[in-house]
Design a protein around this motif. Structure first.
Motif, mmCIF file in Angstrom:
data_model
loop_
_atom_site.group_PDB
_atom_site.id
_atom_site.type_symbol
_atom_site.label_atom_id
_atom_site.label_comp_id
_atom_site.label_asym_id
_atom_site.label_seq_id
_atom_site.Cartn_x
_atom_site.Cartn_y
_atom_site.Cartn_z
ATOM 1 N N ALA A 41 -20.972 -3.629 -12.610
ATOM 2 C CA ALA A 41 -21.891 -2.447 -12.711
ATOM 3 C C ALA A 41 -21.441 -1.443 -11.971
ATOM 4 O O ALA A 41 -20.837 -1.581 -10.798
ATOM 5 N N GLY A 42 -21.519 -0.162 -12.384
ATOM 6 C CA GLY A 42 -20.907 1.005 -11.944
ATOM 7 C C GLY A 42 -19.451 1.176 -11.843
ATOM 8 O O GLY A 42 -18.978 2.258 -11.382
ATOM 9 N N MET A 43 -18.838 0.097 -12.408
ATOM 10 C CA MET A 43 -17.224 0.396 -12.412
ATOM 11 C C MET A 43 -16.940 1.006 -13.834
ATOM 12 O O MET A 43 -17.814 0.977 -14.655
ATOM 13 N N LYS A 44 -15.651 1.443 -13.810
ATOM 14 C CA LYS A 44 -15.237 1.908 -15.339
ATOM 15 C C LYS A 44 -14.658 1.121 -16.042
ATOM 16 O O LYS A 44 -13.425 0.209 -15.588
ATOM 17 N N SER A 53 -15.142 -11.021 -20.475
ATOM 18 C CA SER A 53 -14.023 -10.536 -19.748
ATOM 19 C C SER A 53 -14.146 -9.063 -20.009
ATOM 20 O O SER A 53 -14.088 -8.581 -21.034
ATOM 21 N N VAL A 54 -13.970 -8.243 -18.694
ATOM 22 C CA VAL A 54 -14.099 -6.872 -18.794
ATOM 23 C C VAL A 54 -12.928 -6.255 -18.154
ATOM 24 O O VAL A 54 -12.278 -6.886 -17.070
ATOM 25 N N MET A 55 -12.334 -5.264 -18.907
ATOM 26 C CA MET A 55 -11.179 -4.930 -18.114
ATOM 27 C C MET A 55 -11.790 -3.526 -17.469
ATOM 28 O O MET A 55 -12.484 -2.450 -17.834
ATOM 29 N N ILE A 56 -11.344 -3.277 -15.972
ATOM 30 C CA ILE A 56 -12.087 -2.047 -15.234
ATOM 31 C C ILE A 56 -10.618 -1.351 -14.823
ATOM 32 O O ILE A 56 -9.862 -1.877 -14.404
#
Lengths: 236, 290
Positions: free
Chosen positions: B236-239, B251-254
């Motif tokens: 949360a709050g990351m790009k 899976s999320v790439m930030i």
């Protein structure tokens, strides 16, 4: 090392042009044989190979010139050759080709001349007009060489015009080449006689002036080509 | 043998269109540089300047600190392989290879023959009769065997099938070990080629977006994988660059570096932290720029 590069260019370009010229002369000679043995019009005198080939040699040189920018320029730059070395090499190769294209008709004509005197041919060959006028064959050879080189340069000029400025401006270069042809005619054809111009010019002061004028025009054209290729962007 | 390339405030204009805008960069000698950009980003324009195909409108293009344009010693060091139009090329493939060996001082004919076999290139055919893939293979053979200190492949793989592209990549790595030179590989097949790159250059709309060693760029982003809820909380709050979900696993790439504390936190939450693909970074960066 620096000098080796334009020599490499000259060798490779001449080798290509030489192959084209072998095709050209084979075809031209075949046509000449047909003319001598089958289309000889009975007993009329037939011109020797030198006179026969002159006009075609000029057109051949024009065509080679027109191909020059498109075939060689991009190839050289892509192989890491500078425009300067490409220009000098191509110019040397073209001069060599003009020399070769002068020597072949001269030698073939000479052989015909010897042949005509030793065995009897079905027709009378006029191999003399280039060879028996006083000093005539030297003048004729120099004239053919200068004309051949001029026609190459006119073609090269057209091709760099199209290559560099696109097809609309390219027409301006065709117009410019007509100016070159006009000047060339003015120098070499004081009469409007199209066929026999060479024979009217035996070696004399008048001839050397003409040759000098022709050489000057060739130098101007070489200089113009250097200007036009000096910083030319390469097509991809 | 390898040479370096410097671009110093280079701008290239075609009439009113600016293909390159004030680009400054140095390509170190002996490295494999990946040049990445979208279609029309200015990749080929940039490479054609290094190869002295044209002059920049302003700025300097140098090879080993000397201007390359019309400099015979420097031009000789650059081999520029691009997707050339061979429609009118009636010469046989072997003639073009012979020409390269005539002009290129470091050309290695044995190596060329090895490559011809690897690509199964029919060298006795006229070049315009070759398939697109084989024309590309011919370009690659000439580019690799020329062993020019600066070898540029501008999307040289076009039309090649996957096995041929694999041969191309392997041969680059193998030859780089034995005969190091400076390679510039321009591509948009990023995911396929990223393992080749020492340095990565990303350009977009004529501007330099990024120029970093590959390892540095790898740290610019991370992938976070684990239970969907946990991943959502953690990121949360990351790009977000991209997300993928399969059942309860996400899976999320930030974009952005993770601090050690954050990494520790992920560990305790049972989340897996991995590297992010260059391809995803590329897509993100060029989207953001436009």
């Amino acid at each position: 090392m620096i000098s080796a590069r334009y020599k490499k260019v000259a060798a490779a370009v001449f080798s290509d042009m030489f192959k084209w010229s072998l095709w050209f002369f084979s075809i031209l000679f075949t046509i000449h044989l047909v003319r001598v043995f089958w289309l000889n019009g009975g007993t009329n005198q037939i011109e020797g190979f030198f006179i026969f080939a002159q006009y075609s040699v000029n057109i051949f040189m024009l065509v080679v010139g027109i191909m020059a920018a498109y075939v060689f320029l991009s190839r050289h730059i892509q192989q890491g050759i500078s425009r300067r070395d490409s220009y000098i090499g191509t110019a040397l190769a073209a001069t060599g080709l003009a020399l070769f294209a002068t020597l072949v008709p001269l030698i073939v004509n000479g052989l015909q001349h010897v042949l005509a005197e030793t065995i009897s041919l079905p027709v009378e060959l006029d191999t003399a007009s280039a060879f028996e006028t006083t000093g005539g064959w030297v003048a004729a050879a120099i004239a053919l060489f200068l004309n051949a080189l001029t026609f190459f340069l006119a073609g090269w000029l057209i091709s760099i015009g199209y290559y560099r400025f696109g097809w609309i401006a390219g027409f301006a270069f065709i117009a410019l080449s007509f100016v070159v042809f006009g000047l060339n005619d003015y120098l070499w054809k004081p009469t409007s006689d199209m066929v026999g111009w060479m024979t009217y010019h035996p070696l004399e002061v008048d001839f050397w002036l003409t040759a000098l004028g022709s050489s000057t025009m060739i130098l101007v054209l070489f200089f113009l080509m250097r200007l036009l290729t000096k910083r030319v962007p390469i097509k991809m | 043998m390898a040479a370096s390339v410097q671009l110093d405030h280079v701008t290239l204009k075609f009439k009113k269109f600016e293909a390159l805008k004030d680009v400054s960069l140095t390509l170190e000698a002996g490295k494999i540089h990946g040049l990445i950009g979208r279609n029309g980003a200015g990749k080929t324009s940039l490479l054609s300047l290094i190869a002295a195909f044209r002059e920049p409108t302003s700025g300097k293009v140098l090879v080993d600190s000397s201007p390359v344009f019309e400099n015979p010693e420097k031009m000789e060091q650059v081999a520029f392989v691009y997707d050339k139009d061979y429609k009118e090329e009636t010469e046989k493939a072997k003639k073009l290879i012979a020409l390269a060996s005539h002009y290129r001082p470091h050309f290695d004919m044995d190596y060329a023959e090895h490559l011809i076999k690897r690509f199964k290139l029919p060298i006795d055919k006229p070049v315009n009769k070759l398939s697109k893939g084989m024309q590309s293979a011919l370009n690659v053979v000439i580019g690799l065997a020329s062993r020019a200190p600066i070898t540029i492949f501008d999307e040289a793989y076009l039309g090649m099938d996957a096995p041929a592209r694999e041969i191309f990549y392997k041969e680059i790595l193998k030859d780089q070990e034995e005969h190091p030179r400076t390679f510039v590989l321009s591509t948009h097949l990023v995911s396929e080629m990223d393992y080749l790159f020492d340095d990565v250059i990303i350009i977009d709309q004529g501007k330099l977006l990024l120029h970093e060693p590959y390892e540095t760029i790898e740290a610019y982003g991370v992938s976070v994988t684990g239970a969907a809820n946990e991943v959502n909380t953690f990121t949360a709050g990351m790009k977000h660059l991209s997300e993928q979900q399969l059942g309860g696993t996400k899976s999320v790439m930030i974009y952005g570096e993770l601090t050690d504390a954050k990494r520790q936190e992920a560990h305790t939450m049972g989340l897996e932290i991995g590297p992010v693909a260059l391809q995803d970074l590329f897509i993100h960066l060029t989207e953001e720029a436009s």
